[in-house]
Scaffold this motif. Structure first.
Motif, short mmCIF file in Angstrom:
data_model
loop_
_atom_site.label_atom_id
_atom_site.label_comp_id
_atom_site.label_asym_id
_atom_site.label_seq_id
_atom_site.Cartn_x
_atom_site.Cartn_y
_atom_site.Cartn_z
N GLU A 146 7.21 -14.72 -2.56
CA GLU A 146 7.40 -14.47 -1.13
C GLU A 146 6.10 -14.00 -0.46
O GLU A 146 5.85 -14.34 0.70
CB GLU A 146 8.48 -13.40 -0.91
N LEU A 147 5.31 -13.25 -1.19
CA LEU A 147 4.06 -12.71 -0.64
C LEU A 147 2.87 -13.64 -0.87
O LEU A 147 1.75 -13.32 -0.46
CB LEU A 147 3.78 -11.34 -1.25
N GLY A 148 3.11 -14.76 -1.55
CA GLY A 148 2.03 -15.70 -1.82
C GLY A 148 1.07 -15.22 -2.89
O GLY A 148 -0.11 -15.59 -2.90
N LEU A 149 1.58 -14.41 -3.80
CA LEU A 149 0.76 -13.86 -4.88
C LEU A 149 1.21 -14.44 -6.21
O LEU A 149 2.38 -14.79 -6.38
CB LEU A 149 0.90 -12.34 -4.95
N PRO A 160 -2.47 -6.45 5.23
CA PRO A 160 -3.73 -6.86 5.89
C PRO A 160 -4.78 -5.75 5.75
O PRO A 160 -4.45 -4.57 5.74
CB PRO A 160 -3.34 -7.05 7.36
N ALA A 161 -6.01 -6.17 5.63
CA ALA A 161 -7.11 -5.20 5.51
C ALA A 161 -7.21 -4.41 6.81
O ALA A 161 -7.10 -4.96 7.89
CB ALA A 161 -8.41 -5.92 5.23
N GLN A 162 -7.41 -3.12 6.66
CA GLN A 162 -7.52 -2.25 7.82
C GLN A 162 -8.97 -2.19 8.28
O GLN A 162 -9.88 -2.06 7.46
CB GLN A 162 -7.01 -0.86 7.46
N GLU A 163 -9.18 -2.26 9.56
CA GLU A 163 -10.50 -2.14 10.14
C GLU A 163 -10.91 -0.66 10.12
O GLU A 163 -10.09 0.21 10.39
CB GLU A 163 -10.50 -2.64 11.58
N PRO A 164 -12.19 -0.38 9.83
CA PRO A 164 -12.64 1.02 9.87
C PRO A 164 -12.52 1.56 11.30
O PRO A 164 -12.76 0.84 12.27
CB PRO A 164 -14.11 0.96 9.44
N ALA A 165 -12.20 2.83 11.41
CA ALA A 165 -12.02 3.45 12.75
C ALA A 165 -13.32 3.75 13.42
O ALA A 165 -14.33 3.92 12.90
CB ALA A 165 -11.20 4.72 12.62
#
Length: 71
Positions: free
Chosen positions: A19-22, A66-71
């Motif tokens: 389901e997660l494509g892994l 999803p990868a988190q963007e640095p703040a």
């Protein structure tokens, strides 16, 4: 072929990974579970323990987030 009645976690892990494509192999390796262990689960030689399954489910979620963007 493994019997899901005796290894219920394996079918759930396979399904969620798909389901997660892994790939379940890549999830296992990332979590430190040997590929040979996964092979033994699939052959029905041994079963996945609850704690291991829970760790693999958590790892899947982390790998698919999803990868988190640095703040």
């Amino acid at each position: 072929m493994q019997d899901t009645e005796f290894n219920p976690y394996l079918s759930q892990l396979e399904q969620r990974a798909a389901e997660l494509g892994l790939g379940l192999t890549e999830v296992c390796v990332a979590e430190g579970v040997a590929e040979t262990t996964l092979f033994r689960w699939r052959k029905g030689e041994t079963t996945c323990r609850q704690g291991t399954a829970e760790a693999l489910f958590r790892r899947m979620e982390a790998m698919s987030a999803p990868a988190q963007e640095p703040a």
